[in-house]
Design a protein around this motif. Structure first.
Motif, PDB file in Angstrom:
ATOM      1  N   MET A  55      27.574  53.878  27.035  1.00 27.95           N
ATOM      2  CA  MET A  55      28.912  53.768  27.608  1.00 27.95           C
ATOM      3  C   MET A  55      28.825  53.947  29.119  1.00 27.95           C
ATOM      4  SD  MET A  55      32.225  56.057  26.689  1.00 27.95           S
ATOM      5  CE  MET A  55      33.764  55.236  26.887  1.00 27.95           C
ATOM      6  N   PRO A  56      29.503  53.113  29.888  1.00 28.19           N
ATOM      7  CA  PRO A  56      29.457  53.243  31.346  1.00 28.19           C
ATOM      8  C   PRO A  56      29.993  54.587  31.823  1.00 28.19           C
ATOM      9  CG  PRO A  56      30.359  51.119  30.713  1.00 28.19           C
ATOM     10  CD  PRO A  56      30.254  51.944  29.457  1.00 28.19           C
ATOM     11  N   SER A  57      29.401  55.090  32.894  1.00 29.65           N
ATOM     12  CA  SER A  57      29.842  56.330  33.522  1.00 29.65           C
ATOM     13  C   SER A  57      30.315  55.983  34.928  1.00 29.65           C
ATOM     14  CB  SER A  57      28.681  57.322  33.576  1.00 29.65           C
ATOM     15  OG  SER A  57      29.067  58.489  34.251  1.00 29.65           O
ATOM     16  N   ARG A  58      31.599  56.187  35.167  1.00 27.49           N
ATOM     17  CA  ARG A  58      32.224  55.738  36.411  1.00 27.49           C
ATOM     18  C   ARG A  58      32.589  56.913  37.308  1.00 27.49           C
ATOM     19  NH1 ARG A  58      37.464  51.792  36.599  1.00 27.49           N
ATOM     20  NH2 ARG A  58      37.469  51.510  38.831  1.00 27.49           N
ATOM     21  N   PHE A  59      32.436  56.730  38.605  1.00 23.87           N
ATOM     22  CA  PHE A  59      32.811  57.734  39.595  1.00 23.87           C
ATOM     23  C   PHE A  59      34.249  57.467  40.033  1.00 23.87           C
ATOM     24  CE2 PHE A  59      31.984  60.132  43.624  1.00 23.87           C
ATOM     25  CZ  PHE A  59      31.505  61.282  43.026  1.00 23.87           C
ATOM     26  N   ASP A  60      34.689  58.071  41.117  1.00 21.43           N
ATOM     27  CA  ASP A  60      36.047  57.887  41.621  1.00 21.43           C
ATOM     28  C   ASP A  60      36.065  56.884  42.776  1.00 21.43           C
ATOM     29  OD1 ASP A  60      37.162  59.994  39.978  1.00 21.43           O
ATOM     30  OD2 ASP A  60      36.185  61.412  41.326  1.00 21.43           O
ATOM     31  N   TRP A  61      37.161  56.141  42.903  1.00 21.57           N
ATOM     32  CA  TRP A  61      37.350  55.282  44.077  1.00 21.57           C
ATOM     33  C   TRP A  61      37.460  56.177  45.301  1.00 21.57           C
ATOM     34  CZ3 TRP A  61      36.817  50.255  44.733  1.00 21.57           C
ATOM     35  CH2 TRP A  61      36.871  49.411  43.619  1.00 21.57           C
ATOM     36  N   HIS A  62      36.731  55.836  46.364  1.00 25.66           N
ATOM     37  CA  HIS A  62      36.784  56.608  47.598  1.00 25.66           C
ATOM     38  C   HIS A  62      36.154  55.804  48.733  1.00 25.66           C
ATOM     39  CE1 HIS A  62      32.706  57.369  46.170  1.00 25.66           C
ATOM     40  NE2 HIS A  62      32.391  57.755  47.403  1.00 25.66           N
ATOM     41  N   HIS A  63      36.275  56.330  49.937  1.00 26.56           N
ATOM     42  CA  HIS A  63      35.570  55.770  51.083  1.00 26.56           C
ATOM     43  C   HIS A  63      35.163  56.917  52.001  1.00 26.56           C
ATOM     44  CE1 HIS A  63      39.567  56.101  53.019  1.00 26.56           C
ATOM     45  NE2 HIS A  63      38.853  56.257  54.130  1.00 26.56           N
ATOM     46  N   HIS A  64      34.287  56.607  52.928  1.00 25.08           N
ATOM     47  CA  HIS A  64      33.840  57.577  53.925  1.00 25.08           C
ATOM     48  C   HIS A  64      34.233  57.032  55.296  1.00 25.08           C
ATOM     49  CE1 HIS A  64      31.488  59.593  50.803  1.00 25.08           C
ATOM     50  NE2 HIS A  64      31.197  58.364  50.394  1.00 25.08           N
ATOM     51  N   ASP A  65      34.931  57.846  56.061  1.00 27.62           N
ATOM     52  CA  ASP A  65      35.444  57.391  57.356  1.00 27.62           C
ATOM     53  C   ASP A  65      34.342  57.104  58.369  1.00 27.62           C
ATOM     54  OD1 ASP A  65      38.160  57.441  56.658  1.00 27.62           O
ATOM     55  OD2 ASP A  65      38.297  59.585  57.095  1.00 27.62           O
ATOM     56  N   VAL A  66      33.255  57.876  58.321  1.00 29.21           N
ATOM     57  CA  VAL A  66      32.236  57.793  59.363  1.00 29.21           C
ATOM     58  C   VAL A  66      30.873  57.327  58.831  1.00 29.21           C
ATOM     59  CG1 VAL A  66      30.997  59.140  61.114  1.00 29.21           C
ATOM     60  CG2 VAL A  66      33.403  59.616  60.657  1.00 29.21           C
ATOM     61  N   GLU A  67      30.495  57.774  57.643  1.00 30.24           N
ATOM     62  CA  GLU A  67      29.139  57.580  57.158  1.00 30.24           C
ATOM     63  C   GLU A  67      28.968  56.303  56.320  1.00 30.24           C
ATOM     64  OE1 GLU A  67      30.339  61.929  57.113  1.00 30.24           O
ATOM     65  OE2 GLU A  67      31.080  60.159  56.090  1.00 30.24           O
ATOM     66  N   ASP A  68      27.873  55.588  56.557  1.00 29.02           N
ATOM     67  CA  ASP A  68      27.418  54.529  55.656  1.00 29.02           C
ATOM     68  C   ASP A  68      26.606  55.214  54.551  1.00 29.02           C
ATOM     69  OD1 ASP A  68      28.437  52.759  57.545  1.00 29.02           O
ATOM     70  OD2 ASP A  68      26.478  52.310  58.407  1.00 29.02           O
ATOM     71  N   GLU A  69      26.509  54.579  53.383  1.00 30.40           N
ATOM     72  CA  GLU A  69      25.705  55.123  52.286  1.00 30.40           C
ATOM     73  C   GLU A  69      24.737  54.056  51.789  1.00 30.40           C
ATOM     74  OE1 GLU A  69      28.051  58.180  49.620  1.00 30.40           O
ATOM     75  OE2 GLU A  69      29.100  56.263  49.697  1.00 30.40           O
ATOM     76  N   LEU A  70      23.518  54.481  51.482  1.00 29.08           N
ATOM     77  CA  LEU A  70      22.531  53.597  50.877  1.00 29.08           C
ATOM     78  C   LEU A  70      22.234  54.108  49.479  1.00 29.08           C
ATOM     79  CD1 LEU A  70      19.407  52.028  52.403  1.00 29.08           C
ATOM     80  CD2 LEU A  70      19.250  53.152  50.201  1.00 29.08           C
ATOM     81  N   PHE A  71      22.440  53.262  48.482  1.00 27.83           N
ATOM     82  CA  PHE A  71      22.159  53.579  47.087  1.00 27.83           C
ATOM     83  C   PHE A  71      20.941  52.773  46.657  1.00 27.83           C
ATOM     84  CE2 PHE A  71      26.640  54.301  47.665  1.00 27.83           C
ATOM     85  CZ  PHE A  71      26.997  55.322  46.811  1.00 27.83           C
ATOM     86  N   LEU A  72      19.828  53.436  46.342  1.00 34.67           N
ATOM     87  CA  LEU A  72      18.632  52.787  45.823  1.00 34.67           C
ATOM     88  C   LEU A  72      18.527  53.115  44.338  1.00 34.67           C
ATOM     89  CD1 LEU A  72      15.851  51.350  46.003  1.00 34.67           C
ATOM     90  CD2 LEU A  72      14.888  53.573  46.669  1.00 34.67           C
ATOM     91  N   VAL A  73      18.590  52.103  43.483  1.00 33.69           N
ATOM     92  CA  VAL A  73      18.510  52.329  42.038  1.00 33.69           C
ATOM     93  C   VAL A  73      17.045  52.495  41.651  1.00 33.69           C
ATOM     94  CG1 VAL A  73      18.975  51.367  39.764  1.00 33.69           C
ATOM     95  CG2 VAL A  73      20.657  51.103  41.591  1.00 33.69           C
ATOM     96  N   VAL A  74      16.727  53.641  41.057  1.00 35.42           N
ATOM     97  CA  VAL A  74      15.380  53.948  40.608  1.00 35.42           C
ATOM     98  C   VAL A  74      15.202  53.519  39.153  1.00 35.42           C
ATOM     99  CG1 VAL A  74      13.714  55.818  40.242  1.00 35.42           C
ATOM    100  CG2 VAL A  74      15.230  55.862  42.243  1.00 35.42           C
ATOM    101  N   ALA A  75      16.199  53.784  38.320  1.00 35.20           N
ATOM    102  CA  ALA A  75      16.153  53.410  36.899  1.00 35.20           C
ATOM    103  C   ALA A  75      17.577  53.142  36.429  1.00 35.20           C
ATOM    104  CB  ALA A  75      15.521  54.522  36.067  1.00 35.20           C
ATOM    105  N   GLY A  76      17.715  52.243  35.470  1.00 39.15           N
ATOM    106  CA  GLY A  76      19.033  51.888  34.957  1.00 39.15           C
ATOM    107  C   GLY A  76      19.657  50.804  35.819  1.00 39.15           C
ATOM    108  N   ARG A  77      20.940  50.576  35.572  1.00 39.43           N
ATOM    109  CA  ARG A  77      21.683  49.582  36.348  1.00 39.43           C
ATOM    110  C   ARG A  77      22.990  50.200  36.813  1.00 39.43           C
ATOM    111  NH1 ARG A  77      23.575  44.978  33.704  1.00 39.43           N
ATOM    112  NH2 ARG A  77      23.979  46.342  31.961  1.00 39.43           N
ATOM    113  N   MET A  78      23.396  49.838  38.002  1.00 36.18           N
ATOM    114  CA  MET A  78      24.621  50.367  38.581  1.00 36.18           C
ATOM    115  C   MET A  78      25.519  49.206  38.986  1.00 36.18           C
ATOM    116  SD  MET A  78      25.073  52.692  42.029  1.00 36.18           S
ATOM    117  CE  MET A  78      24.561  51.388  43.116  1.00 36.18           C
TER     118      MET A  78
END
Length: 87
Positions: free
Chosen positions: A1-24
């Motif tokens: 079953m999918p696991s979902r986070f919350d809708w949000h944004h960051h005013d100043v910071e960029d984010e880098l998401f590197l998937v190690v295992a699984g799919r996002m």
């Protein structure tokens, strides 16, 4: 079953998401981006996003400044004000 986070944004910071295992799925307001193992996505600051583990669990290396609040501009039960450190 999918696991979902919350809708949000960051005013100043960029984010880098590197998937190690699984799919996002990185849900953005105008599209969804599927990110697989060995792939990454950079979410620019100010961009509303909502990451979701498609297979129930997804291992992600997240690169962002340590001052970044994990839920950005919203506070929910998922917000972590104190971060754990790996020594």
């Amino acid at each position: 079953m999918p696991s979902r986070f919350d809708w949000h944004h960051h005013d100043v910071e960029d984010e880098l998401f590197l998937v190690v295992a699984g799919r996002m799925k990185m849900a953005l307001r105008d599209r969804d981006v599927i990110v697989g193992p060995g792939e990454f996505i950079i979410v620019p600051h100010g961009t509303e996003h909502c990451p979701e583990a498609l297979d129930g669990e997804c291992q992600v290396l997240l690169l962002e400044p340590n001052s970044t609040l994990n839920t950005g501009n919203v506070e929910t039960e998922k917000t972590r004000l104190t971060l754990e450190r790996l020594d």
